[in-house]
Design an enzyme around this catalytic site. Structure first.
Site, PDB file in Angstrom:
ATOM      1  N   HIS A 110     -18.139  -1.143   4.387  1.00 31.48           N
ATOM      2  CA  HIS A 110     -16.982  -0.672   5.041  1.00 31.48           C
ATOM      3  C   HIS A 110     -16.332   0.456   4.575  1.00 31.48           C
ATOM      4  O   HIS A 110     -16.629   1.224   3.694  1.00 31.48           O
ATOM      5  CB  HIS A 110     -15.795  -1.821   5.071  1.00 31.48           C
ATOM      6  CG  HIS A 110     -15.302  -1.972   3.517  1.00 31.48           C
ATOM      7  ND1 HIS A 110     -16.075  -2.779   2.660  1.00 31.48           N
ATOM      8  CD2 HIS A 110     -14.613  -1.648   2.685  1.00 31.48           C
ATOM      9  CE1 HIS A 110     -15.280  -2.968   1.484  1.00 31.48           C
ATOM     10  NE2 HIS A 110     -14.122  -2.380   1.513  1.00 31.48           N
ATOM     11  N   ARG A 127       0.173   6.004   2.947  1.00 30.72           N
ATOM     12  CA  ARG A 127      -0.157   4.350   3.282  1.00 30.72           C
ATOM     13  C   ARG A 127      -0.293   3.745   1.763  1.00 30.72           C
ATOM     14  O   ARG A 127      -1.202   4.466   1.185  1.00 30.72           O
ATOM     15  CB  ARG A 127      -1.237   4.656   4.155  1.00 30.72           C
ATOM     16  CG  ARG A 127      -1.852   2.971   4.449  1.00 30.72           C
ATOM     17  CD  ARG A 127      -3.099   3.047   5.004  1.00 30.72           C
ATOM     18  NE  ARG A 127      -3.522   1.861   5.174  1.00 30.72           N
ATOM     19  CZ  ARG A 127      -5.075   1.366   5.291  1.00 30.72           C
ATOM     20  NH1 ARG A 127      -5.845   2.502   5.042  1.00 30.72           N
ATOM     21  NH2 ARG A 127      -5.385   0.319   5.152  1.00 30.72           N
ATOM     22  N   ASP A 157     -17.917  -3.352  -1.851  1.00 27.19           N
ATOM     23  CA  ASP A 157     -17.101  -3.783  -3.176  1.00 27.19           C
ATOM     24  C   ASP A 157     -17.659  -4.497  -4.210  1.00 27.19           C
ATOM     25  O   ASP A 157     -18.599  -5.283  -3.747  1.00 27.19           O
ATOM     26  CB  ASP A 157     -15.855  -4.609  -2.564  1.00 27.19           C
ATOM     27  CG  ASP A 157     -14.839  -3.928  -1.620  1.00 27.19           C
ATOM     28  OD1 ASP A 157     -14.999  -2.572  -1.793  1.00 27.19           O
ATOM     29  OD2 ASP A 157     -14.179  -4.338  -1.075  1.00 27.19           O
ATOM     30  N   HIS A 178     -18.643   2.045   1.490  1.00 25.57           N
ATOM     31  CA  HIS A 178     -19.109   1.436   0.464  1.00 25.57           C
ATOM     32  C   HIS A 178     -19.019  -0.210   0.655  1.00 25.57           C
ATOM     33  O   HIS A 178     -18.580  -0.677   1.243  1.00 25.57           O
ATOM     34  CB  HIS A 178     -17.926   1.831  -0.654  1.00 25.57           C
ATOM     35  CG  HIS A 178     -16.659   1.234  -0.361  1.00 25.57           C
ATOM     36  ND1 HIS A 178     -15.829   2.029   0.436  1.00 25.57           N
ATOM     37  CD2 HIS A 178     -15.885   0.415  -0.819  1.00 25.57           C
ATOM     38  CE1 HIS A 178     -14.672   1.379   0.487  1.00 25.57           C
ATOM     39  NE2 HIS A 178     -14.772   0.345  -0.297  1.00 25.57           N
TER      40      HIS A 178
END
Ligand SMILES: *[C@@H]1O[C@H](CO)[C@@H](O)[C@H](O)[C@H]1NC(C)=O
Ligand SMILES: *[C@@H]1O[C@H](CO)[C@@H](O)[C@H](O)[C@H]1NC(C)=O
Ligand SMILES: *[C@@H]1O[C@H](CO)[C@@H](O)[C@H](O)[C@H]1NC(C)=O
Ligand SMILES: *[C@@H]1O[C@H](CO)[C@@H](O)[C@H](O)[C@H]1NC(C)=O
Length: 736
Positions: free
Chosen positions: A717, A727, A667, A665
């Site tokens: 990314h 995480r 940002d 995607h």
């Protein structure tokens, strides 16, 4: 040659206007100082030190006698002084002996015997009394006082000088009670014309010898000159030799006594800071004095866990320390409990008073003092309020070595003139700024300062607590707050409160606006206590980022990701607190496309996350971006200036069975920062971020490090799958 000198001497003699009485100067050996003191108070020590500085010969009368009432700082019943003087004079046979009779607790010498005797001779009388502006104790006697052309008209009994035979004559008919007024007695002699003449008495009307401060505060200033400091009377342009803080002028004499005689000058700095020390170096641990440290938690306070970490770091053998902890706040119970759980056994003893005991702060302070008084081994009580940030690990040692009954380290607030001491008091007993306050705070004057008020942190000798300060009502007052009541009592007991700025010791936190509705409330302290916040939460190597140019992802990956930068920003504690805060809040998004938290209500690439605004952290996050991220951005992307505005900032949770990864995607940002909050290989396996255009991945993000990259167009990314564990990252889209 010899002949010439004789002629000259003869010439001077015949021209001398002083006549036959002037036979050269009085030898210093003829002078004896008599004073009366029953207790070795701080004021008395100050007097003796000033006398010793100028080599005065002193005889102390009345040692061991108790006073007829009154505190130690006010002189005893005056009659007692006359009785003691009379009896001391009986032992003095030399006709030419010159006696200086002065009070001691509130008196300082400002110059030596030579000057004193010269000025005495110049007064051309056999007895010289100090003079007063105000008449006391009997105002009706005013008219009987001889007029003076210039200067003060009334007699002060706190200081006089004269030949022994004349003084003997003066006190010969004394038969009063110890509690009678010496001032009235001497005044009646002075206003009697025959006696005044036969004893040959005059007043030092222009303060050439004696400066009484009562009624004269505006007349007296400090005068610094050629490495010396003394008091100057600006009304008469004189330099008095003896300064007397009579009546209600104890604070002023204390102030002058911080300088006179030459305790601190511009040329020498502090000259007494290394006097009379109690060195600790060389002692075995078991020989260290036992200290009771009193810790007072009286309000919700930020960084209490850090307080206890610093306490642990104090360089002092813990088995010589007993702790007294007073905690009034249930909010802080876990912090105290955690500290004690791990460390109680390291200390010689611990006494805890918790909120459930419902003991008020004043009582708690007394219980703390008692813990030291009652233990014969206790030599010091070290009082610390929990809002003190004790940065200097040697503080306790330094204070003990300075060897004062009462001493406080100067504490500051960053960027402000606030400290834990007052240099002066207003008429109603509140704060007033002394002339030297700013210089002391800013370190232009360094030394030991006797001041009227200290708070937050101080060290008291157990001896003082068992004697002068043994009253159980030290903190009580009908009108004053407990801290002010305490200082007022300490002053009235004649105990000097010293503050030292010889080292830096630490700061005091702001406790204003401290909210306790979160799990880790300290995270919210970046406005109120920015220095503490930064120390707690910003990575120790962050400052190097700006200095050492930039850190490229090259270091980690052989294929660099262009325009992606990587730098340390958060401490481990910051990461831990952010995760725990989010888990504590608990309202993780479902990870679906529908998202009512954002404008439009639709999220194209959803994650499982919590937004900063959900926990009320947007203001703080914006300041974080402005203060810590924007400077890096501007360095890495030259010519781009960010206002650090952000639509979205959130903590993302990746979990194999929840949402392990994020599909490729862009940002919605000019640039994005992405901070790893936990550790690959320990907390989770897998994870990382891949930039597709450059086919490069950052696979082992370090905890507390931020990845920064452009958001649109070039930096398409994806989030790589987390295959084990959980995480956490915190992500923020900045635009512009
Ligand atoms: C005091 O006496 C000592 C030695 O007795 C001498 O060194 C010192 O200079 C004297 N101080 C003054 C101020 O006269
Ligand atoms: C007082 O003493 C001085 C000097 O000792 C002398 O010159 C003067 O005449 C005396 N005054 C009186 C009134 O006796
Ligand atoms: C900061 O940098 C120094 C030197 O590069 C390093 O030894 C230290 O571990 C770093 N601190 C942290 C918390 O990573
Ligand atoms: C991307 O990089 C990986 C390893 O770094 C390599 O195996 C792969 O062939 C690369 N893909 C492309 C399209 O270059």
């Amino acid at each position: 040659m010899r002949g010439v000198l004789l002629v000259l001497a003869g010439l001077f003699a015949s021209f001398s206007p002083l006549g036959c009485d002037q036979q050269g100067s009085i030898p210093e050996g003829d002078l004896l100082v008599l004073t009366v003191a029953s207790q070795e108070t701080d004021g008395f020590r100050r007097f003796l030190r000033s006398a010793k500085h100028f080599n005065y010969t002193i005889k102390v009368l009345g040692g061991g006698e108790t006073w007829e009432g009154g505190d130690y700082i006010s002189p005893p019943g005056g009659g007692q002084k006359v009785r003691l003087l009379k009896s001391a004079l009986e032992d003095i046979q030399e006709e030419n002996k010159v006696i200086l009779f002065v009070d001691s607790y509130d008196v300082i010498f400002s110059s030596g015997p030579k000057e004193l005797l010269k000025k005495f001779q110049q007064a051309k009388h056999r007895v010289v009394f100090s003079a007063e502006t105000l008449i006391w104790p009997d105002r009706h006697l005013e008219d009987k006082h001889p007029h003076v052309r210039e200067g003060k008209r009334f007699l002060g009994a706190g200081g006089f000088i004269g030949y022994a035979p004349n003084l003997k004559k003066m006190v010969s008919d004394w038969s009063g009670a110890d509690s009678d007024s010496d001032q009235l007695y001497f005044t009646k002699i002075y206003i009697n014309p025959e006696k005044r003449k036969s004893i040959n008495i005059t007043l030092d009307s222009k303060c050439r010898l004696f400066q009484n401060l009562h009624g004269a505060l505006d007349e007296v200033v400090l005068k610094f000159e050629d490495g010396r400091v003394r008091a100057r009377n600006v009304l008469y342009d004189t330099l008095p030799v003896i300064i007397h803080g009579n009546g209600p002028t104890k604070l002023q004499i204390n102030y002058l006594g911080n300088y006179i005689p030459n305790l601190w000058t511009f040329e020498t700095g502090c000259t007494i800071c290394n006097e009379n020390l109690r060195p600790l170096s060389g002692l075995q641990e078991s020989e260290y004095p036992v200290v009771v440290i009193g810790i007072f938690i009286q309000q919700p306070t930020p960084f209490v866990t850090v307080f206890f970490e610093r306490l642990l770091n104090l360089k002092y053998p813990k088995n010589r320390i007993q702790l007294f902890i007073y905690n009034q706040e249930s909010h802080h119970e876990p912090h105290v409990r955690t500290f004690l759980e791990y460390h109680e056994s390291e200390y010689q003893g611990v006494k805890l008073i918790g909120p459930e005991e419902d003991i008020d702060p004043v009582t708690s302070r007394n219980i703390g003092f008692e813990m030291c008084r009652d233990n014969i081994d206790c030599e010091y009580f070290f009082s610390i309020d929990v809002d003190v940030v004790l940065k200097n690990e040697d503080t306790l040692r330094i204070l003990i070595e300075l060897n004062k009954p009462f001493i406080a380290p100067m504490m500051t607030k960053p960027g402000r003139l606030w400290t834990n001491f007052w240099g002066a008091l207003s008429a109603d007993g509140y704060y007033a700024r002394s002339e030297d306050y700013v210089d002391i705070v800013q370190g232009h004057r360094v030394g030991l300062w006797n001041v009227p008020y200290v708070s937050h942190i101080f060290l008291i000798k157990a001896d003082a607590l068992r004697t002068d300060l043994k009253d159980p009502d030290l903190f009580e007052s009908a009108t004053l707050d407990p801290d002010m009541a305490f200082c007022s009592k300490v002053r009235n007991k004649g105990v000097f409160m010293f503050v030292t700025n010889m080292h830096t010791y630490g700061r005091v936190l702001s406790t204003e606006n401290y909210q306790t509705n979160h799990l880790h409330n300290d995270l919210w302290q970046m406005f109120e206590n920015p220095v503490e916040w930064e120390e707690r939460y910003i990575h120790e190597n962050y400052s190097k980022v700006l200095k050492d140019a930039f850190i490229e992802t090259k270091q980690q990956s052989p294929d660099p990701c262009p325009d992606v930068y990587w730098f340390p920003v958060f401490t481990d504690v910051a990461c831990k607190h952010l995760i725990e805060e989010m888990e504590h809040f608990g309202q993780w998004s479902g990870g679906g496309n529908v998202d009512n938290r954002i404008q439009g209500g639709y999220e194209n690439v959803p994650t499982i996350d919590i937004h900063m605004n959900q926990i009320g952290y947007e203001k703080e996050w914006h300041k974080f971006l402005l203060d810590y991220v924007a400077p890096v951005t501007e360095q890495m992307y030259p010519g781009y200036y960010t206002r650090a505005q952000f639509d979205l900032a959130f903590v993302v949770r990746y979990k194999p069975d929840e949402q392990p990864a994020l599909r490729p995607h862009h940002d919605a940002s000019t640039f994005t920062i992405n901070i790893a909050l936990n550790q690959v290989g320990i907390d989770y396996q897998g994870g990382g971020c891949r930039f597709l255009r450059y086919n490069c991945s950052i696979k082992a993000p370090r905890r507390g490090w931020a990845l920064m990259h452009p958001g649109r167009l070039t930096h398409y990314h994806e989030g790589l799958p987390t295959v084990e564990g959980v995480r956490y990252i915190v992500v923020s889209f900045v635009d512009p």
